[in-house]
Every structure is written in structure tokens, then in C-alpha cells.
Write an enzyme that holds these catalytic residues in place. Structure first.
Site, PDB file in Angstrom:
ATOM      1  CB  ILE A  62      -0.955   0.011   1.215  1.00  0.00           C
ATOM      2  CG1 ILE A  62      -1.823   1.294   1.199  1.00  0.00           C
ATOM      3  CG2 ILE A  62      -0.226  -0.145   2.537  1.00  0.00           C
ATOM      4  CD1 ILE A  62      -2.905   1.312   2.266  1.00  0.00           C
ATOM      5  CB  SER A  63       1.151   4.100  -2.293  1.00  0.00           C
ATOM      6  OG  SER A  63       1.334   3.398  -3.490  1.00  0.00           O
ATOM      7  CB  ALA A  64       4.035   6.630   1.333  1.00  0.00           C
TER       8      ALA A  64
END
Length: 234
Positions: A62-64
Site C-alpha cells: 500500500i503506497s505511502a
């Protein structure tokens, strides 16, 4: 101070920090991120509101939060009520929920906003659905969001054309089929480059005559956009 290592206490404080840093410029983007709590999309015990990527499963992340903010902000002009959105590599489902908060409702033509989320890993599509059921089930039930197992390189032609396409994994080159599924006047955000080399986050605009114009936004590091669909693990 290393801003991206800071851990915030709540979703609202995280969003406030992103606004203060100038990463979020759109009021609508900030409102969407306040409504969609990152805690609903990651494992319990993880650094919920720290601004860095987290592992999901199957080699995906999950992206930042700041990358989610960039996506929502850069695409915001094409994330209005009635717009059609494709999220390639939906992963946790976070951006599907945030996109839906921005596009739900009708436009002047009476078209309903819609988000199609696809991933080539069946278990991640399952995970997205479970996560969305926690606090955003109405968006699934009313059809604002639909999720499918599909090859990210091929998009989802049954729902095309799209006002906005977001790609959450790095392609070696611009996928022709995704470009074809973009509306004239639409926009695509996609990281491009080799998994072991330099990658650039591109914004691709499709002009009224169907020609494409692309520009680099910033250097990034994403997992690769893998062709095909993975079999479900037994």
C-alpha cells in the site's frame, strides 16, 4: 526532520500535515482523505499513520499516504461527480474509496460517478472488498465501486472510456490498451521505468483529437506492473 518518517496520531492529523507540506493542494482531495481512514486498509499493529509504504501480501504494497495524496491531487480535475475512474492495481482498496468519495453522484448529463478497481492477484481483490466493507460498504452496494480480477496491462474495456486512470505499479512502457481506454480529454497517472532502474511518475493527457501528451512529475519507486492474472492460491 525526516518528514516521511513521522508517525501521526490520527487520519485527520496526517492529512493536516500533508496540507501544511504543500503536497495536498486541493480542498476536495483533503476532504476525501479525511473521510477514508488508512486504518481500515492495513493490518492491525502496523504503523497506521506513518507516511511510508507498507507491505500487503503477494509482493505488493500500500503506497505511502503522500503518494495517495499526489494521485488524488494531480487527478482532481478529472475526479468530479459523474466521472469514470479506473484504478489499476487496487491492492488494499484505499484509493478506490477515496476516488469514489470524489466522483460519487451525477454530472450535468445525469451520468453517475463510478470507480473500477482491478488487480491481477485474486487475493488482493478479495482483500480490497473486505476492507471496503468495513466503513464504505454503501459505495459497493450502490455500484459506485466495482472490483475485478484483471490484467493491469489490458485495463477493463467493459467500463471504458475513463476520465481518469491511476496505475499503482511501474510499467516498462506506456500500455497501449490503457491509453486506448482513456477518454479524449482524460488523464492517466502511471509510473514508468524498469523495476531495477530509474522510474518516473508520468501524467498522460489525451487531447481532444486523441493524441497523447506526457510529462514527468517526479522520480518514484514502484513494484512492477506484471502482465497476466495470477492463479488463486489453494
Amino acid at each position: 526532520m525526516n518528514y516521511y518518517a513521522v508517525r501521526h496520531a490520527t487520519q485527520h492529523k496526517l492529512v493536516e500535515a500533508l496540507v501544511e507540506e504543500g503536497i495536498i493542494k486541493s480542498r476536495r482531495c483533503a476532504e476525501a482523505m479525511r473521510k477514508v481512514d488508512r486504518a481500515d486498509f492495513i493490518d492491525a499493529g502496523a504503523s497506521t499513520y506513518a507516511d511510508h509504504a507498507l507491505e500487503l501480501a503477494h509482493g505488493q504494497t500500500i503506497s505511502a499516504p503522500h503518494m495517495h495524496a499526489y494521485a488524488l491531487d494531480l487527478l482532481s480535475d478529472h475526479l468530479r461527480p459523474g466521472c469514470q475512474v479506473l484504478d489499476v492495481g487496487c491492492g488494499s482498496g484505499y484509493l478506490c474509496a477515496a476516488f469514489a468519495e470524489m466522483v460519487k453522484g451525477e454530472n450535468e448529463a445525469g451520468e453517475q460517478g463510478h470507480v473500477t478497481g482491478i488487480d491481477n492477484v485474486p487475493e488482493l481483490v478479495d482483500r480490497s472488498r473486505v476492507n471496503l466493507q468495513k466503513s464504505y460498504s454503501a459505495l459497493l452496494q450502490d455500484g459506485t465501486i466495482e472490483l475485478h480480477v484483471a490484467d493491469g496491462w489490458k485495463g477493463y474495456p467493459a467500463r471504458a472510456p475513463f476520465d481518469a486512470i491511476h496505475v499503482g505499479a511501474a510499467a516498462k512502457s506506456l500500455p497501449e490498451e490503457l491509453c486506448a481506454q482513456l477518454k479524449n480529454g482524460g488523464i492517466m497517472m502511471i509510473p514508468v521505468g524498469k523495476s531495477s532502474g530509474a522510474q518516473s511518475l508520468l501524467l498522460v493527457n489525451k487531447n481532444a483529437d486523441g493524441t497523447l501528451h506526457q510529462r514527468g512529475v517526479l522520480p518514484v519507486r514502484y513494484v512492477p506492473l506484471v502482465p497476466g492474472v495470477k492463479p488463486r492460491e489453494s
